[in-house]
Write an enzyme that holds these catalytic residues in place. Sequence first.
Site, mmCIF file in Angstrom:
data_model
loop_
_atom_site.group_PDB
_atom_site.id
_atom_site.type_symbol
_atom_site.label_atom_id
_atom_site.label_comp_id
_atom_site.label_asym_id
_atom_site.label_seq_id
_atom_site.Cartn_x
_atom_site.Cartn_y
_atom_site.Cartn_z
ATOM 1 N N SER A 141 0.837 -1.194 0.000
ATOM 2 C CA SER A 141 0.000 0.000 0.000
ATOM 3 C C SER A 141 0.876 1.249 0.000
ATOM 4 C CB SER A 141 -0.974 -0.040 1.182
ATOM 5 O OG SER A 141 -2.028 0.881 1.005
ATOM 6 N N ASP A 268 -9.810 -3.604 -6.130
ATOM 7 C CA ASP A 268 -9.296 -2.921 -4.943
ATOM 8 C C ASP A 268 -10.145 -1.677 -4.676
ATOM 9 O OD1 ASP A 268 -7.849 -1.410 -3.076
ATOM 10 O OD2 ASP A 268 -5.907 -1.954 -3.921
ATOM 11 N N HIS A 296 -8.085 -4.982 -1.316
ATOM 12 C CA HIS A 296 -6.887 -4.220 -0.972
ATOM 13 C C HIS A 296 -6.068 -5.026 0.028
ATOM 14 C CE1 HIS A 296 -4.418 -0.622 -0.596
ATOM 15 N NE2 HIS A 296 -4.410 -0.831 0.723
#
Length: 324
Positions: A141, A268, A296
Amino acid sequence: MIAYQAPKWLPGGHLQTIYPLLIKPVPHPYRRQRWETPDQDFIDLDWNEAAVCDADSPHRPIVVLFHGLEGSSNSHYARALMQRLTDIGWGGVVIHFRGCSGEPNRLPRAYHSGDSEEIEWILQRLRQQYPQRTLYAVGVSLGGNALLKWLGERASAATRYISGAAAISAPLDLAACGHQLARGFNRVYTQHFLQTLKQGAAAKLLRFPGLFDERRMREAATLYQFDDVVTGPLHGFAGADDYWRRASSKPWLNRIRLPTLVLNAQNDPFLPSHALPSSDQVAAAVKLDYPREGGHVGFVSGSLPGRLDWLPDRLLHFFQHEVG
């Protein structure tokens, strides 16, 4: 490597994002190490068992993990990866960005999505500390975006430090990601992040009065509003627009010269699929992997209650078989 397929019992990007929190692996035994930074701050590193027990073995690789926004070595993906590395005898270390290891950092600054200078310093020091070991870097991320930006900025020079890299669910286009998180159900994720971000920001103000506008910080209802008053100005940006534009990794992907995996699920919730780069927008060294599902940093596999082993196995397959 088996392509990712989401379990039929776990449909949709939101469930695939949230469910891993319910099956988080057991806490991993870490050895903590503290590094003093050049600007008199500190970061904490958590090492896995294999790194601790076999610190001097020159033939066992080390995987360096940069976590996501408000993440740590206790994040589900960190626990899963470090356990898998220990199982095969590889070293692993989770790098905590400033203020993310359970203790506030010393300076007004914290960490941000484009902090490639911090990535550079960390990987350079690891290379000096382990000159004979093969080093791989993984960013998840926010950490993935920072790592990719560093890879693009350094180009071929990145090979001095690491042999391969992977970015998982990176917000490659911060503006697209930020605006996506302000819509619909995605605002649940925003509020989750803002809760801890505001707590940290309030603690900063107690130590550094007047650092930023407290009223605007507390009233921020979106990441844009928070980044505009806190994250951006604290780290040298004019505001959220300037921060999101300059810190995004997507414009740097065509300059990467190190074997790099970019793994993003098409569903996502954090990044719309239309913002994902195409093959002609990235360098030849970059391998794009866009499973249709996964959420995600989700990628749950198996029958109920599910497992989180697909992602660690995907990363290891890349480093062992796809890095030339």
